[in-house]
Design a protein around this motif. Structure first.
Motif, PDB file in Angstrom:
ATOM      1  N   THR A 135       5.092   6.708 -10.668  1.00  0.00           N
ATOM      2  CA  THR A 135       3.970   6.372  -9.777  1.00  0.00           C
ATOM      3  C   THR A 135       4.335   5.336  -8.720  1.00  0.00           C
ATOM      4  O   THR A 135       3.534   5.089  -7.806  1.00  0.00           O
ATOM      5  N   TYR A 141      -2.945   3.060 -16.331  1.00  0.00           N
ATOM      6  CA  TYR A 141      -2.078   4.183 -16.713  1.00  0.00           C
ATOM      7  C   TYR A 141      -1.413   3.910 -18.065  1.00  0.00           C
ATOM      8  O   TYR A 141      -1.310   4.789 -18.920  1.00  0.00           O
ATOM      9  N   ILE A 155       6.281   4.769 -15.924  1.00  0.00           N
ATOM     10  CA  ILE A 155       5.127   4.668 -15.017  1.00  0.00           C
ATOM     11  C   ILE A 155       5.583   4.142 -13.660  1.00  0.00           C
ATOM     12  O   ILE A 155       5.178   4.660 -12.609  1.00  0.00           O
ATOM     13  N   TYR A 209      -3.702  -0.462 -11.346  1.00  0.00           N
ATOM     14  CA  TYR A 209      -3.618   0.908 -11.874  1.00  0.00           C
ATOM     15  C   TYR A 209      -2.489   1.062 -12.896  1.00  0.00           C
ATOM     16  O   TYR A 209      -2.541   1.945 -13.754  1.00  0.00           O
ATOM     17  N   TYR A 210      -1.496   0.224 -12.785  1.00  0.00           N
ATOM     18  CA  TYR A 210      -0.364   0.274 -13.723  1.00  0.00           C
ATOM     19  C   TYR A 210      -0.858   0.060 -15.151  1.00  0.00           C
ATOM     20  O   TYR A 210      -0.513   0.812 -16.062  1.00  0.00           O
TER      21      TYR A 210
END
Lengths: 153, 69
Positions: free
Chosen positions: A41, A53, A37, A49-50
């Motif tokens: 990203t 995800y 991730i 958001y990590y």
């Protein structure tokens, strides 16, 4: 060019091998998710958001592994000449439920992720689940006809 | 099912065994056994034709309908 569809050297056997390989690839991807991730990203673990995800991809990976396992079992049955059996019907129904569960999860994530993308995934997996349920019913009726035909002397 | 097959009686009268009859009719002994034991769901006319030809009988000699209700 003809392709042998049944037998150890056939296309079906290749599909079974591919599914078996995927069964190992998916857990490896799941384990590497925290690093993947960040790499893809460019978001660090302290980014909100990590975590989102990570949750979505982990859950998707786990459910995908379960669905892949069902596909693997069905393909093994096909290669053993047992395509039309109640086991296949059960595998199809369980896979359908697993897809529906994943669809509900994607529906829930619409509240804190991209609405359009999650809605799209929701629709795809609901349709997929419905398709598997229809296939299960088709297989169940096919088994009835097969048994009827086998008992016709 | 109400239809019963009395194959054993006719086979005994003609003095023919299961394997021999199956061979002459053109079906496997296992299938003939299924037929003999009334476990078959359906019989093809071609099978019935062959059985009657080998046993030299009429379909009514080996088929019987009983009201099971």
């Amino acid at each position: 060019m003809s392709v042998q569809l049944i037998g150890k050297k056939g296309l079906n056997r290749l599909i079974e091998i591919a599914l078996t390989l995927l069964l190992f690839v998916v857990p490896a991807l799941l384990i590497s998710l925290p690093f993947g991730i960040t790499w893809i990203t460019e978001r660090t673990p302290d980014d909100p958001y990590y975590i989102k995800y990570l949750i979505i991809l982990t859950y998707s990976g786990v459910m995908s592994e379960l669905i892949l396992w069902r596909c693997h079992l069905m393909m093994r049955g096909v290669n053993r000449g047992q395509a039309f059996s109640l086991k296949t019907v059960r595998h199809l129904r369980v896979a359908a439920v697993e897809m529906m569960v994943l669809a509900v999860f994607y529906l829930a994530t619409m509240f804190w992720m991209s609405k359009f993308f999650m809605a799209f995934l929701f629709v795809v997996f609901v349709l997929g689940g419905c398709l598997l349920l229809v296939l299960a019913e088709i297989f169940r009726q096919a088994i009835e006809f097969k048994e009827e035909n086998e008992m016709t002397i | 099912m109400g239809i019963r097959i009395h194959l054993e009686t006719m086979m005994a009268q003609r003095g023919i065994g299961l394997t021999e009859l199956a061979d002459k009719v053109g079906i496997t002994p296992a299938n003939l056994s299924i037929l003999k034991n009334n476990r078959a769901r359906a019989v093809r006319f071609s099978t019935l034709d062959a059985i009657c030809r080998v046993l030299e009988c009429q379909p009514g000699d080996i088929l019987e309908y009983t009201d099971t209700e």
